[in-house]
Design an enzyme around this catalytic site. Structure first.
Site, PDB file in Angstrom:
ATOM      1  N   HIS A 238       0.820  -1.221   0.000  1.00  0.00           N
ATOM      2  CA  HIS A 238       0.000   0.000   0.000  1.00  0.00           C
ATOM      3  C   HIS A 238       0.856   1.274   0.000  1.00  0.00           C
ATOM      4  O   HIS A 238       0.800   2.078  -0.940  1.00  0.00           O
ATOM      5  CB  HIS A 238      -0.898   0.043   1.240  1.00  0.00           C
ATOM      6  CG  HIS A 238      -1.827  -1.114   1.411  1.00  0.00           C
ATOM      7  ND1 HIS A 238      -2.979  -1.261   0.685  1.00  0.00           N
ATOM      8  CD2 HIS A 238      -1.773  -2.180   2.251  1.00  0.00           C
ATOM      9  CE1 HIS A 238      -3.615  -2.354   1.074  1.00  0.00           C
ATOM     10  NE2 HIS A 238      -2.896  -2.932   2.020  1.00  0.00           N
TER      11      HIS A 238
HETATM   12  C1  BDR Z   1      -3.039   1.244   5.201  1.00  0.00           C
HETATM   13  O1  BDR Z   1      -3.274   0.823   6.543  1.00  0.00           O
HETATM   14  C2  BDR Z   1      -2.088   0.517   7.189  1.00  0.00           C
HETATM   15  O2  BDR Z   1      -2.192  -0.694   7.890  1.00  0.00           O
HETATM   16  C3  BDR Z   1      -1.022   0.446   6.136  1.00  0.00           C
HETATM   17  O3  BDR Z   1       0.226   0.878   6.658  1.00  0.00           O
HETATM   18  C4  BDR Z   1      -1.532   1.345   5.055  1.00  0.00           C
HETATM   19  O4  BDR Z   1      -1.119   2.681   5.258  1.00  0.00           O
HETATM   20  C5  BDR Z   1      -3.724   0.296   4.236  1.00  0.00           C
HETATM   21  O5  BDR Z   1      -5.108   0.271   4.442  1.00  0.00           O
END
Ligand code: BDR
Ligand code: CA
Length: 318
Positions: A238
């Protein structure tokens, strides 16, 4: 590009920092931590740990300890108890600065109007607080890239919301409605395409740079979680994708739309709402979600092979 990073490391946040460290045209000017994957103080120490590994020096400010209007919830079940898959190791040698992340953001934006780009990789609490401190913040920043939300796809932490927006829906709504003239949203619509598969993970596993060796320990833990969920050896990158799109926007396509956040839904709190009806805007027959707000560029289709190649090169760098 001069970047202020707001982050909650977190394995994928750590990988995003490693990615940025390898880019010649990226300078991290300052970092703010935020609650999210772990507590804000631990997120700050993890940011320092990763930055020190990569030879980066920038002030790190501790940010908001909890969301604006709900209790703190963290995500150690994804990122490990220390936020770095159990591999955080010794304390960093650097220490955090005394101002808060929101104060630091406002001070730097005022000192360098129109020059700084904000990359927000965690819940948007610090950014919301900064807007409350300085309502002209949208005019003072050059651009903003946010990782969060799921506009046209299911959520991850709930069926409707991604973890970042779910961890502070009020802050996300305030920031999406603050009028930032150049804001890009890298939500799950884009990041769920950015999955590292077994072949890529094995290739990264063979790299010997210090940051790749560290990244591999983190990825082992992180891919363990995702592999169990998806039934195949994989993980979703992500935050690294958001960092990559900041520097190379052409790795994705975008659609502009005003956005808001569902704040009161029994099942849908934290969901991004937008008007997806394919009718001319002046023909809308009822109030549209996000009506009157400045449109946000929502990342849609990603050139995943190219992104993974760039990520690989960044981890290879010594
Ligand atoms: C986001 O949520 C966090 O757990 C990750 O680091 C990312 O920024 C994804 O939904
Ligand atoms: Ca994050």
């Amino acid at each position: 590009m001069r970047i202020i990073l707001d982050t909650d490391p977190g394995v994928d946040d750590a990988l995003a920092i490693m990615y940025l460290a390898a880019q010649e045209d990226a300078e991290i000017v300052a970092v703010g931590s935020v609650h999210g994957n772990v507590s804000a103080p631990l997120a700050a120490r993890n940011a320092l740990r990763v930055m020190e590994l990569c030879g980066l020096t920038a002030p790190v400010a501790v940010g908001a300890a909890r969301p604006l209007a709900q209790p703190l919830q963290t995500a150690e079940f994804v990122h490990g108890v220390d936020g770095l898959g159990g591999h955080a190791g010794p304390e960093p040698s650097g220490t955090v600065v005394s101002e808060s992340a929101a104060e630091q953001l406002v001070r730097l934006a005022r000192a360098h109007p129109g020059e700084l780009t904000l990359l927000a990789l965690g819940p948007l609490t610090n950014i919301a607080l900064a807007v409350l401190l300085e309502p002209d913040l949208p005019k003072l920043l050059r651009s903003v890239v946010v990782m969060g939300g799921a506009v046209t796809v299911p959520g991850n932490i709930t069926p409707y919301a991604d973890a970042n927006f779910f961890h502070d829906p009020e802050a996300a709504d305030l920031v999406l409605g603050a009028g930032f003239p150049d804001m890009t949203l890298v939500g799950l619509d884009a990041t769920e395409q950015a999955r590292a598969g077994g072949e890529w993970l094995t290739a990264v596993g063979a790299l010997d740079s210090p940051r790749a060796v560290f990244a591999n320990r983190l990825l082992d833990h992180y891919a363990g979680f995702y592999s169990q969920m998806f039934g195949t050896h994989t993980c979703t990158l992500h935050d690294p994708l958001a960092a990559a799109l900041l520097l190379e926007p052409k790795l994705a396509t975008y659609r502009e739309m005003p956005l808001a956040i569902e704040l009161s839904g029994t099942h849908t709190r934290g969901q991004v709402v937008s008007d997806q009806r394919l009718i001319a805007s002046d023909a809308y027959i009822a109030t549209t979600a996000g009506a009157g707000r400045v449109p946000v560029k929502v990342a849609e289709t990603v050139d995943v092979p190219r992104f993974l190649e760039h990520m690989f090169e960044a981890l290879k760098a010594h």
